[in-house]
Design a protein around this motif. Structure first.
Motif, PDB file in Angstrom:
ATOM      1  N   VAL A 340      -7.932   8.581  -2.565  1.00 38.96           N
ATOM      2  CA  VAL A 340      -9.092   9.019  -1.788  1.00 38.96           C
ATOM      3  C   VAL A 340     -10.211   7.987  -1.891  1.00 38.96           C
ATOM      4  CG1 VAL A 340     -10.730  10.895  -1.391  1.00 38.96           C
ATOM      5  CG2 VAL A 340      -8.480  11.398  -2.362  1.00 38.96           C
ATOM      6  N   ALA A 341     -10.733   7.561  -0.745  1.00 40.05           N
ATOM      7  CA  ALA A 341     -11.813   6.574  -0.727  1.00 40.05           C
ATOM      8  C   ALA A 341     -13.154   7.247  -0.983  1.00 40.05           C
ATOM      9  CB  ALA A 341     -11.849   5.857   0.623  1.00 40.05           C
ATOM     10  N   SER A 342     -13.965   6.606  -1.818  1.00 43.09           N
ATOM     11  CA  SER A 342     -15.336   7.052  -2.084  1.00 43.09           C
ATOM     12  C   SER A 342     -16.285   5.929  -1.708  1.00 43.09           C
ATOM     13  CB  SER A 342     -15.505   7.423  -3.560  1.00 43.09           C
ATOM     14  OG  SER A 342     -16.853   7.780  -3.838  1.00 43.09           O
ATOM     15  N   TYR A 343     -16.971   6.100  -0.577  1.00 45.08           N
ATOM     16  CA  TYR A 343     -17.816   5.030  -0.032  1.00 45.08           C
ATOM     17  C   TYR A 343     -18.870   4.545  -1.022  1.00 45.08           C
ATOM     18  CZ  TYR A 343     -16.156   6.250   4.710  1.00 45.08           C
ATOM     19  OH  TYR A 343     -15.410   6.488   5.832  1.00 45.08           O
ATOM     20  N   ASP A 344     -19.654   5.482  -1.544  1.00 43.58           N
ATOM     21  CA  ASP A 344     -20.861   5.096  -2.276  1.00 43.58           C
ATOM     22  C   ASP A 344     -20.582   4.592  -3.678  1.00 43.58           C
ATOM     23  OD1 ASP A 344     -22.210   5.825  -0.024  1.00 43.58           O
ATOM     24  OD2 ASP A 344     -22.966   7.729  -0.802  1.00 43.58           O
ATOM     25  N   VAL A 348     -11.526   3.874  -5.159  1.00 47.73           N
ATOM     26  CA  VAL A 348     -10.526   4.779  -4.619  1.00 47.73           C
ATOM     27  C   VAL A 348     -10.021   5.612  -5.778  1.00 47.73           C
ATOM     28  CG1 VAL A 348      -8.166   4.926  -3.758  1.00 47.73           C
ATOM     29  CG2 VAL A 348      -9.817   3.508  -2.579  1.00 47.73           C
ATOM     30  N   ALA A 349     -10.095   6.926  -5.622  1.00 40.48           N
ATOM     31  CA  ALA A 349      -9.703   7.830  -6.695  1.00 40.48           C
ATOM     32  C   ALA A 349      -8.254   8.265  -6.501  1.00 40.48           C
ATOM     33  CB  ALA A 349     -10.610   9.052  -6.709  1.00 40.48           C
ATOM     34  N   ALA A 350      -7.463   8.159  -7.556  1.00 43.21           N
ATOM     35  CA  ALA A 350      -6.063   8.588  -7.533  1.00 43.21           C
ATOM     36  C   ALA A 350      -5.967   9.998  -8.085  1.00 43.21           C
ATOM     37  CB  ALA A 350      -5.199   7.632  -8.357  1.00 43.21           C
ATOM     38  N   ILE A 351      -5.323  10.878  -7.317  1.00 39.72           N
ATOM     39  CA  ILE A 351      -5.186  12.283  -7.699  1.00 39.72           C
ATOM     40  C   ILE A 351      -3.708  12.655  -7.760  1.00 39.72           C
ATOM     41  CG2 ILE A 351      -5.550  14.642  -6.845  1.00 39.72           C
ATOM     42  CD1 ILE A 351      -8.281  13.716  -5.867  1.00 39.72           C
ATOM     43  N   ASP A 352      -3.338  13.369  -8.797  1.00 39.74           N
ATOM     44  CA  ASP A 352      -1.981  13.900  -8.937  1.00 39.74           C
ATOM     45  C   ASP A 352      -1.979  15.302  -8.333  1.00 39.74           C
ATOM     46  OD1 ASP A 352       0.338  15.277  -9.936  1.00 39.74           O
ATOM     47  OD2 ASP A 352       0.538  13.732 -11.472  1.00 39.74           O
ATOM     48  N   LEU A 353      -1.255  15.477  -7.215  1.00 40.32           N
ATOM     49  CA  LEU A 353      -1.264  16.758  -6.528  1.00 40.32           C
ATOM     50  C   LEU A 353      -0.400  17.804  -7.219  1.00 40.32           C
ATOM     51  CD1 LEU A 353      -1.195  15.669  -2.784  1.00 40.32           C
ATOM     52  CD2 LEU A 353      -3.132  16.580  -4.088  1.00 40.32           C
ATOM     53  N   PRO A 368     -15.363   1.277   0.603  1.00 41.71           N
ATOM     54  CA  PRO A 368     -13.927   1.365   0.891  1.00 41.71           C
ATOM     55  C   PRO A 368     -13.614   2.404   1.956  1.00 41.71           C
ATOM     56  CG  PRO A 368     -14.430   2.466  -1.168  1.00 41.71           C
ATOM     57  CD  PRO A 368     -15.685   1.773  -0.743  1.00 41.71           C
ATOM     58  N   HIS A 369     -12.710   2.047   2.837  1.00 43.48           N
ATOM     59  CA  HIS A 369     -12.225   2.943   3.884  1.00 43.48           C
ATOM     60  C   HIS A 369     -10.733   2.680   3.985  1.00 43.48           C
ATOM     61  CE1 HIS A 369     -11.235   4.245   7.987  1.00 43.48           C
ATOM     62  NE2 HIS A 369     -12.283   5.031   7.919  1.00 43.48           N
ATOM     63  N   VAL A 370      -9.916   3.691   3.728  1.00 46.82           N
ATOM     64  CA  VAL A 370      -8.478   3.438   3.702  1.00 46.82           C
ATOM     65  C   VAL A 370      -7.792   3.838   4.996  1.00 46.82           C
ATOM     66  CG1 VAL A 370      -8.361   3.589   1.197  1.00 46.82           C
ATOM     67  CG2 VAL A 370      -7.962   5.649   2.578  1.00 46.82           C
ATOM     68  N   GLY A 371      -8.526   4.461   5.934  1.00 47.82           N
ATOM     69  CA  GLY A 371      -7.895   4.913   7.162  1.00 47.82           C
ATOM     70  C   GLY A 371      -6.729   5.815   6.828  1.00 47.82           C
ATOM     71  N   GLY A 372      -5.612   5.594   7.494  1.00 44.70           N
ATOM     72  CA  GLY A 372      -4.392   6.327   7.144  1.00 44.70           C
ATOM     73  C   GLY A 372      -3.661   5.682   5.999  1.00 44.70           C
ATOM     74  N   GLY A 373      -4.206   4.553   5.509  1.00 45.04           N
ATOM     75  CA  GLY A 373      -3.597   3.848   4.395  1.00 45.04           C
ATOM     76  C   GLY A 373      -2.322   3.128   4.782  1.00 45.04           C
ATOM     77  N   SER A 374      -1.876   2.251   3.907  1.00 43.50           N
ATOM     78  CA  SER A 374      -0.579   1.592   4.033  1.00 43.50           C
ATOM     79  C   SER A 374      -0.027   1.367   2.637  1.00 43.50           C
ATOM     80  CB  SER A 374      -0.690   0.258   4.770  1.00 43.50           C
ATOM     81  OG  SER A 374      -0.870   0.465   6.152  1.00 43.50           O
ATOM     82  N   VAL A 375       1.273   1.624   2.483  1.00 44.06           N
ATOM     83  CA  VAL A 375       1.950   1.424   1.203  1.00 44.06           C
ATOM     84  C   VAL A 375       3.241   0.667   1.475  1.00 44.06           C
ATOM     85  CG1 VAL A 375       2.969   2.529  -0.820  1.00 44.06           C
ATOM     86  CG2 VAL A 375       0.999   3.582   0.301  1.00 44.06           C
ATOM     87  N   THR A 387      -8.733  -0.745   3.380  1.00 46.46           N
ATOM     88  CA  THR A 387      -9.729  -1.586   4.036  1.00 46.46           C
ATOM     89  C   THR A 387     -11.125  -1.303   3.471  1.00 46.46           C
ATOM     90  OG1 THR A 387      -9.611   0.052   5.801  1.00 46.46           O
ATOM     91  CG2 THR A 387      -8.507  -2.018   6.177  1.00 46.46           C
ATOM     92  N   ASN A 388     -12.051  -2.196   3.805  1.00 39.98           N
ATOM     93  CA  ASN A 388     -13.431  -2.097   3.331  1.00 39.98           C
ATOM     94  C   ASN A 388     -14.385  -2.398   4.474  1.00 39.98           C
ATOM     95  OD1 ASN A 388     -11.752  -3.186   0.802  1.00 39.98           O
ATOM     96  ND2 ASN A 388     -13.495  -1.999   0.062  1.00 39.98           N
ATOM     97  N   PHE A 389     -15.312  -1.476   4.710  1.00 40.70           N
ATOM     98  CA  PHE A 389     -16.268  -1.691   5.787  1.00 40.70           C
ATOM     99  C   PHE A 389     -17.172  -2.886   5.536  1.00 40.70           C
ATOM    100  CE2 PHE A 389     -15.815   2.901   7.041  1.00 40.70           C
ATOM    101  CZ  PHE A 389     -15.221   2.609   8.242  1.00 40.70           C
TER     102      PHE A 389
END
Length: 526
Positions: A340-344, A348-353, A368-375, A387-389
């Motif tokens: 999850v991207a955190s702008y301020d 990017v925070a990694a979460i275990d669902l 940071p802005h990850v859009g739909g992301g890519s892996v 990505t990053n604004f």
């Protein structure tokens, strides 16, 4: 920038800088009740889908009494008349009369930020059924297509964010033919595909209208209005549920994906990382192939909620202190890990669902802005790209090792970026450059092995939202503003092979996303 003025899929490029910086003499007059009603109708019909129905800003800046204090009515009138070059703000001269434009100027200059409501009952009343008996729909597509995964959906905004140009356009990427389109009341923003039934797609607009689309007949079957502004939309792994989130008002709703009946409304609120209780815009919403849950980011509250779909009351587990100003995210490791991207916070925070907890906060460059992301899988490693604004001294694309949860590299690029795209059969991770100059015509291609920019591709118009097709042999890019087309390039040679004209194309969505989970991962990859 305030929370509302951070980017929403390309909003940094939509900023009306001249509008926010202009100042001058003159005062707007107070409106009579009749004039105010007329002005509110004009605003909601022409401005709200970008500027927010609460006048608080959305894709474009806030337009209210506080924000515009001291701005010259003459300057505001001129801005509305002429539009703003190289943004989505079109000229309204000729569409609106001079008296209507003056009325709008007075309205935004004398009206504070509003707090409109949209309740569960409002949603239920807005539900429309266009096809009463779905058994009458065709059993197969009414067009030639070998595999439904070859479909691409394009969210075309239209020149004014509504009207004839606002639609979802569908392309067969196997032979580069347009196979259909469905009109939307306002600018289409996001397209989700049912992961278990290839005939259904769901289109959500900037005005929070949600359409259930039959891809076989290219018909809208049902529609509902889930809020007043907000693009967030997710679908569960079994295709049973949708979840839609709003910026205006601060709510999210779970719906039956078949009927679009709203099932439960959530007030988005909580304690932010600084200990303040706030209501919140809805950031990303995602379903995951890993479990029967939705995850939703509460942008202002800095929380991620995990919602259990196995229980009829849809209980929430709140993961707190994730970051300041959350927005978008992507999945990895079979959908167990959520980034999850955190702008301020520039993380990017990694979460275990599964364990429903924060794993780690990773450095992520500036805004940071990850859009739909890519892996992608490279040399046995699972690499995530974000990505990053920008708005800082150097522009980068962040790359993380998602197995070790550490930064691998921050790749220098030529400007701020918004949306990464990758495919296991393509050699490059593509990123769109969103700088406010000629660089915005370009896509940069990062070699997956060297993690260096290998090529820069000039698209012709303002280039954004790259997307590979299901086969990975073509890269599609929206060329908006002066371009008004979607362009397809050979993913290996980068030769231009096709184009599709439409007004202000924006997001491009491959139906294969439902299978690939995250762009760049082959089905079956972690």
């Amino acid at each position: 920038m305030t929370t509302r003025h951070r980017a929403r899929h390309a909003s940094l490029t939509f900023f009306l800088a001249g509008l926010l910086l202009s100042a001058g003499s003159g005062m707007a007059k107070e409106l009579t009740p009749a004039e105010r009603t007329q002005a509110e109708t004009l605003f909601n019909g022409n401005c709200a889908s970008c500027h927010g129905q609460d006048l608080g800003g959305y894709l474009a800046p806030a337009l209210n009494k506080t924000r515009l204090a001291g701005r010259s009515p003459t300057t505001l009138r001129s801005m509305i008349m002429t539009g703003v070059f190289d943004t989505l703000m079109p000229p309204f001269y000729g569409k609106l009369s001079d008296d209507q434009i003056k009325l709008l100027v007075n309205y935004i200059s004398t009206t504070p930020k509003l707090d409109p409501k949209w309740t569960l009952d409002d949603m239920k009343r807005s539900l429309k059924v266009h096809v009463q008996d779905e058994s009458t729909l065709p059993e197969k597509p009414g067009y030639a297509i070998e595999n439904m995964d070859d479909l691409l959906g394009v969210a075309a905004r239209g020149r004014y964010g509504r009207g004839a140009g606002s639609k979802a356009v569908f392309i067969n990427s196997a032979n580069n033919t347009k196979v259909g389109e469905v009109p939307t009341a306002t600018a289409a923003h996001i397209i989700e595909f049912n992961p278990v039934n290839p005939r259904w797609a769901y289109v959500k607009t900037d005005a929070a209208e949600l359409y259930k689309v039959d891809l076989y007949s290219m018909k809208i079957v049902r529609e509902i209005k889930t809020g007043l502004n907000g693009p967030a939309l997710g679908i569960s792994r079994d295709g049973r549920y949708l979840m839609a989130g709003s910026f205006v008002p601060h709510v999210a709703v779970i719906l039956d994906a078949n009927t679009l009946e709203p099932l439960k409304l959530f007030a988005l609120e909580g304690v932010d990382p600084d200990g303040k209780f706030v209501t919140s815009d809805s950031g990303m919403i995602t379903g995951t192939p890993y479990a029967d849950v939705f995850a939703i980011a509460l942008e202002n509250a800095g929380q991620v909620w995990v919602i259990d779909l196995k229980s009829p009351d849809f209980p929430v587990t709140a993961i707190k202190d994730v970051g300041r100003h959350l927005h978008d995210a992507f999945l990895s490791h079979g959908g167990r890990k959520l980034m999850v991207a955190s702008y301020d916070d520039s993380i990017v925070a990694a979460i275990d669902l599964e364990e429903r907890k924060l794993i780690k906060k990773l450095p992520a460059g500036c805004v940071p802005h990850v859009g739909g992301g890519s892996v992608v899988k490279v040399n046995g490693k699972t690499l995530g790209f974000g990505t990053n604004f920008g708005d800082c001294d150097h522009e980068v694309v962040s790359v993380w090792d998602l197995d070790a949860m550490e930064v691998v590299k921050q790749v220098p690029v030529s400007g701020g970026t918004e949306s990464p795209a990758a495919h296991p059969n393509a050699p490059y991770v593509a990123v769109d450059i969103i700088s406010k100059d000629r660089r915005a015509r370009t896509i940069q291609l990062i070699d997956k092995n060297t993690l260096e920019v290998a090529k820069t591709l000039d698209v012709g118009g303002h280039a954004y939202f790259p997307e590979y097709n299901a086969r990975g042999n073509l890269l599609f890019v929206s060329a908006g503003y002066s371009g008004d087309e979607v362009v397809a390039f050979d993913s290996q040679t980068l030769n231009r092979v096709a184009s599709f004209e439409m007004e202000s194309p924006a997001g491009i969505f491959s139906r294969a996303r439902a299978k690939f989970m995250t762009r760049g991962l082959a089905p079956g990859d972690l």
